[in-house]
Design a protein around this motif. Structure first.
Motif, PDB file in Angstrom:
ATOM      1  N   HIS A   1      41.478  18.081  -1.279  1.00  0.00           N
ATOM      2  CA  HIS A   1      41.837  19.472  -0.960  1.00  0.00           C
ATOM      3  C   HIS A   1      40.178  19.010  -0.246  1.00  0.00           C
ATOM      4  O   HIS A   1      40.467  20.153   0.035  1.00  0.00           O
TER       5      HIS A   1
ATOM      6  N   ILE B   1      40.356  26.882   3.006  1.00  0.00           N
ATOM      7  CA  ILE B   1      41.608  26.302   1.835  1.00  0.00           C
ATOM      8  C   ILE B   1      41.076  25.585   1.470  1.00  0.00           C
ATOM      9  O   ILE B   1      41.082  25.292  -0.187  1.00  0.00           O
ATOM     10  N   LEU B   2      39.466  25.027   1.505  1.00  0.00           N
ATOM     11  CA  LEU B   2      39.156  24.433   0.140  1.00  0.00           C
ATOM     12  C   LEU B   2      38.831  25.656  -0.947  1.00  0.00           C
ATOM     13  O   LEU B   2      38.660  25.245  -2.072  1.00  0.00           O
TER      14      LEU B   2
ATOM     15  N   GLN C   1      40.213  28.122  -1.850  1.00  0.00           N
ATOM     16  CA  GLN C   1      41.404  28.405  -2.575  1.00  0.00           C
ATOM     17  C   GLN C   1      41.694  27.186  -3.613  1.00  0.00           C
ATOM     18  O   GLN C   1      42.188  27.604  -4.306  1.00  0.00           O
ATOM     19  N   ALA C   2      41.370  26.125  -2.799  1.00  0.00           N
ATOM     20  CA  ALA C   2      42.325  25.144  -3.890  1.00  0.00           C
ATOM     21  C   ALA C   2      40.890  24.538  -4.491  1.00  0.00           C
ATOM     22  O   ALA C   2      41.488  24.482  -6.037  1.00  0.00           O
TER      23      ALA C   2
ATOM     24  N   ALA D   1      42.164  26.209  -7.460  1.00  0.00           N
ATOM     25  CA  ALA D   1      43.155  27.180  -8.123  1.00  0.00           C
ATOM     26  C   ALA D   1      43.299  25.839  -8.701  1.00  0.00           C
ATOM     27  O   ALA D   1      43.190  26.071  -9.989  1.00  0.00           O
ATOM     28  N   ILE D   2      42.147  24.720  -8.672  1.00  0.00           N
ATOM     29  CA  ILE D   2      41.109  23.307  -9.530  1.00  0.00           C
ATOM     30  C   ILE D   2      41.026  23.898 -11.248  1.00  0.00           C
ATOM     31  O   ILE D   2      41.152  23.070 -12.110  1.00  0.00           O
TER      32      ILE D   2
ATOM     33  N   ARG E   1      41.362  15.748   4.197  1.00  0.00           N
ATOM     34  CA  ARG E   1      42.986  15.661   4.553  1.00  0.00           C
ATOM     35  C   ARG E   1      42.759  14.297   5.173  1.00  0.00           C
ATOM     36  O   ARG E   1      41.914  14.153   6.318  1.00  0.00           O
TER      37      ARG E   1
END
Length: 688
Positions: free
Chosen positions: A112, A129-130, A132-133, A136-137, A115
């Motif tokens: 996350h 993106i980080l 969001q990740a 989610a975590i 890449r």
């Protein structure tokens, strides 16, 4: 020379080993296990002399766990980079082998944040993106925390509100990714308990009756049992008034009075029997709002003390054959030779039928006996209205016996009903339906009592006559058929007129209960078309030959009717188990029906027992009852003694077409799996 070791990436897994030899594009490596493998040179990430891999990997892994990912992300170059570069920025320019490997382990385990851009190569994830990740975590962590918290509560004997709200979904139609489901699975696994037992102990299930009721609603009526506000449709056409005085025969709790009878010409040599069926099909039309409701429900659902009607009460009351009214009806008139009882001709009429009286067989079975019908009134007291019907009822009983004998000739053997029908009466019901605490009375009524036989044979006559008439007119209907009486040959539903071996008729189309069964309403529409158009009815009937919608009705009805009957059987079993507790019955007599299953002599109860080894089917035994489980609808027993002599065992009739023993003895089926990884016809007469 000191040995050389390498760190390499094999199919996404970091491994280490001792370098044995090197070719142009591959390496020979010996793993810690002693196994030798061939590694592509491109997969080699790092070469080192010390420390040994057995010491390096545990130390590097432990060090990687201490690395701050946010700090590593900040230090990492914006462009593509190798793990060595980040190690030198994060630790020092002289990063040790342990620090280099720790960095690789850290990057490898944080997709996350970083890449992969190649073997040992990475790119920073874009900040959005980080974010969001990470969200989610964090959410996943919170969900896992809830799962662990709920599981702990369940093990402590408390049921979280969130689990209680999802109770029936968890047990019978679970979303296996839901945290509520995972909490139950985890608690059941930790506590080494069955999910149902766990939830009972946690207080999620406080009423066995409510459990069965809510489970049924969840599976069959997820939107509830109420009806939308719809007007009661009226019959648009002017119907002639029939010159008869009809009467119905039902039990006292029946509100959907579908059928009535009349008789004219008694004593003249030729009588006319009228079989009058309530006609909602004259007002409800295919695809209208009421039809959509009926087609969704497909049948009235019966259970002791309550029922869920197929049609709204106002519609039922408008078209039920209630005494004192002239009711819309589809009437079948049969001319019968009074001496030979042969049916000479038949005709169908759409009309209004005056209903003179509603007879209630549960009040009259002790009055209208075979002796009373033969003229012997000793010991019986009948009302004036009932007494006036004695000649009519006497003829109908004689006709019913004749019709039954004719059917038995076709069947090839007599119908034998050695077991009684059972009735359930609940005392103390408050409100619209029971709550499971009521006192239950279980009564018996022998099959084939005069009133029961009259109605059953009249309905069989109507269903078979109309079924054949539909076929003769080229109009499809919904039929029940049975190819033979051979074991395993079941009754099936279809759209073709075929013999019903179990009843002993050429064809059989349910048509006499349109207020409570959808197939009867469909067949009534088809019969009405035949009554109006005769041989050209195929062009005007709502359902044409090979109509796909007719096949869909058959399929849907079969499934719903089986589910409803299963629920009715289950609730009757519930009240039977309640009766055992209520009357403190610890022992009873029973008959062995097969394997280790016995049927109680005086109760509607089939149960498994121990101690039947070596006993023949039909053996009469006394059994001691074990524990009763009203949730699982389970009770077991053990044989105390055999009551009949060896050689006396006899086989009684094997139950109805729905597999009574299997239905009554079946265990409760749950959809929840704790071993996985968390991640009969209403009415007992043959006529139905």
């Amino acid at each position: 020379m000191a040995p050389m070791y390498i760190l390499f990436d094999e199919a996404g897994k970091l491994q280490t080993g001792r370098l044995l030899s090197e070719a142009e594009s591959s390496l020979q490596v010996e793993l810690d296990t002693g196994k030798r493998v061939k590694v592509k040179t491109a997969n080699s990430l790092l070469r080192f002399e010390k420390p040994a891999p057995t010491l390096l990997m545990p130390a590097a892994t432990a060090l990687a766990e201490t690395m701050e990912l946010d700090l590593a992300y900040e230090f990492a170059p914006e462009d593509e980079f190798g793990f060595e570069e980040l190690a030198r920025d994060y630790f020092s320019a002289q990063a040790s082998t342990e620090q280099l490997v720790a960095t690789m382990v850290c990057l490898h385990g944080a997709p996350h944040y970083f890449r992969r851009a190649g073997k040992g190569r990475f790119r920073k994830a874009p900040p959005d993106i980080l974010a969001q990740a990470l969200a989610a975590i964090e959410k996943k962590k919170q969900v896992q925390a809830r799962i662990e918290s709920w599981a702990a509560e369940l093990l402590e004997g408390r049921c979280p509100a969130e689990v209680r709200e999802q109770l029936y979904r968890i047990l019978f139609k679970p979303d296996k990714n839901s945290p509520e489901y995972k909490a139950v699975v985890e608690a059941a696994r930790q506590g080494k308990l069955a999910p149902l037992t766990l939830l009972e102990r946690a207080g999620a299930i406080t009423s066995a009756y409510e459990f069965h009721w809510q489970r049924f609603l969840f599976e069959q009526f997820p939107k509830g049992t109420g009806f939308p506000a719809l007007p009661v449709p009226a019959v648009s056409e002017e119907l002639p008034l029939a010159d008869v005085q009809a009467f119905s025969i039902d039990d006292s709790h029946t509100t959907e009075i579908d059928d009535a009878l009349s008789l004219q010409g008694l004593g003249s040599g030729t009588v006319t029997l009228g079989i009058h069926i309530a006609a909602p099909g004259l007002a409800i039309t295919p695809d209208d709002a009421l039809d959509q409701i009926a087609r969704q429900r497909l049948s009235t659902v019966y259970m002791p003390g309550h029922k869920i009607t197929m049609l709204p009460d106002a519609v039922v009351q408008a078209y039920t054959l209630e005494a004192g009214r002239a009711c819309p009806a589809v009437s079948l008139y049969l001319k019968i030779d009074e001496s030979s009882l042969a049916v000479l001709e038949s005709r169908t009429a759409l009309e209004r039928v005056p209903i003179a009286i509603n007879l209630r067989h549960d009040r009259l079975d002790d009055v209208i006996t075979t002796d009373w019908l033969a003229g012997d009134s000793a010991g019986t007291t009948a009302t004036t209205e009932v007494e006036a019907l004695r000649p009519v009822l006497g003829f109908l009983h004689r006709l019913a016996l004749h019709q039954k004998a004719q059917r038995e000739q076709v069947r090839g053997k007599p119908e034998t009903f050695t077991r009684p029908d059972y009735s359930f009466r609940l005392e103390g019901v408050q409100g619209d339906q029971p709550d499971g605490s009521e006192k239950v009375h279980i009564g018996t009524r022998r099959r084939g009592e005069p009133l029961d036989l009259m109605v059953a044979e009249a309905m069989i006559l109507a269903n078979s006559t109309w079924g054949q008439w539909l076929a003769d007119c080229g109009v499809p209907g919904i039929y029940r058929s049975q190819a033979s009486l051979a074991p395993g040959v079941k009754v099936r539903m279809g759209t073709k007129a075929q013999p019903h071996a179990g009843i002993g008729v050429r064809c059989y189309a349910w048509s006499t209960s349109p207020l409570r069964r959808y197939v009867d309403l469909v067949n009534q529409w088809q019969i009405i078309a035949c009554a109006r158009f005769g041989k050209t009815a195929a062009l005007a009937a709502p359902f044409k030959p090979k109509d796909a919608s007719l096949f869909s009705v058959v399929s849907a009805f079969d499934a719903a009717y089986s589910a409803y009957n299963g629920f009715q059987n289950g609730m009757e079993r519930f009240w039977t188990l309640r009766y055992l507790r209520q009357e403190q019955i610890g022992e009873l007599t029973a008959t062995l029906v097969r394997d280790n299953l016995v049927r109680a002599d005086m109760l509607p109860l089939v149960l498994p027992v121990l101690g039947t080894e070596g006993l023949p089917r039909g053996a009469h035994v006394r059994i001691r009852l074990g524990a009763i489980d009203e949730i699982a609808l389970d009770v077991t027993g053990s044989v105390i003694e055999r009551l009949d002599l060896p050689g006396d065992a006899d086989i009684e009739d094997s139950g109805d077409e729905n597999g009574e023993e299997d239905a009554l003895a079946a265990p409760l089926h749950l959809a929840i799996d704790v071993d996985e990884t968390p991640g009969g016809d209403p009415g007992a007469s043959p006529a139905g």
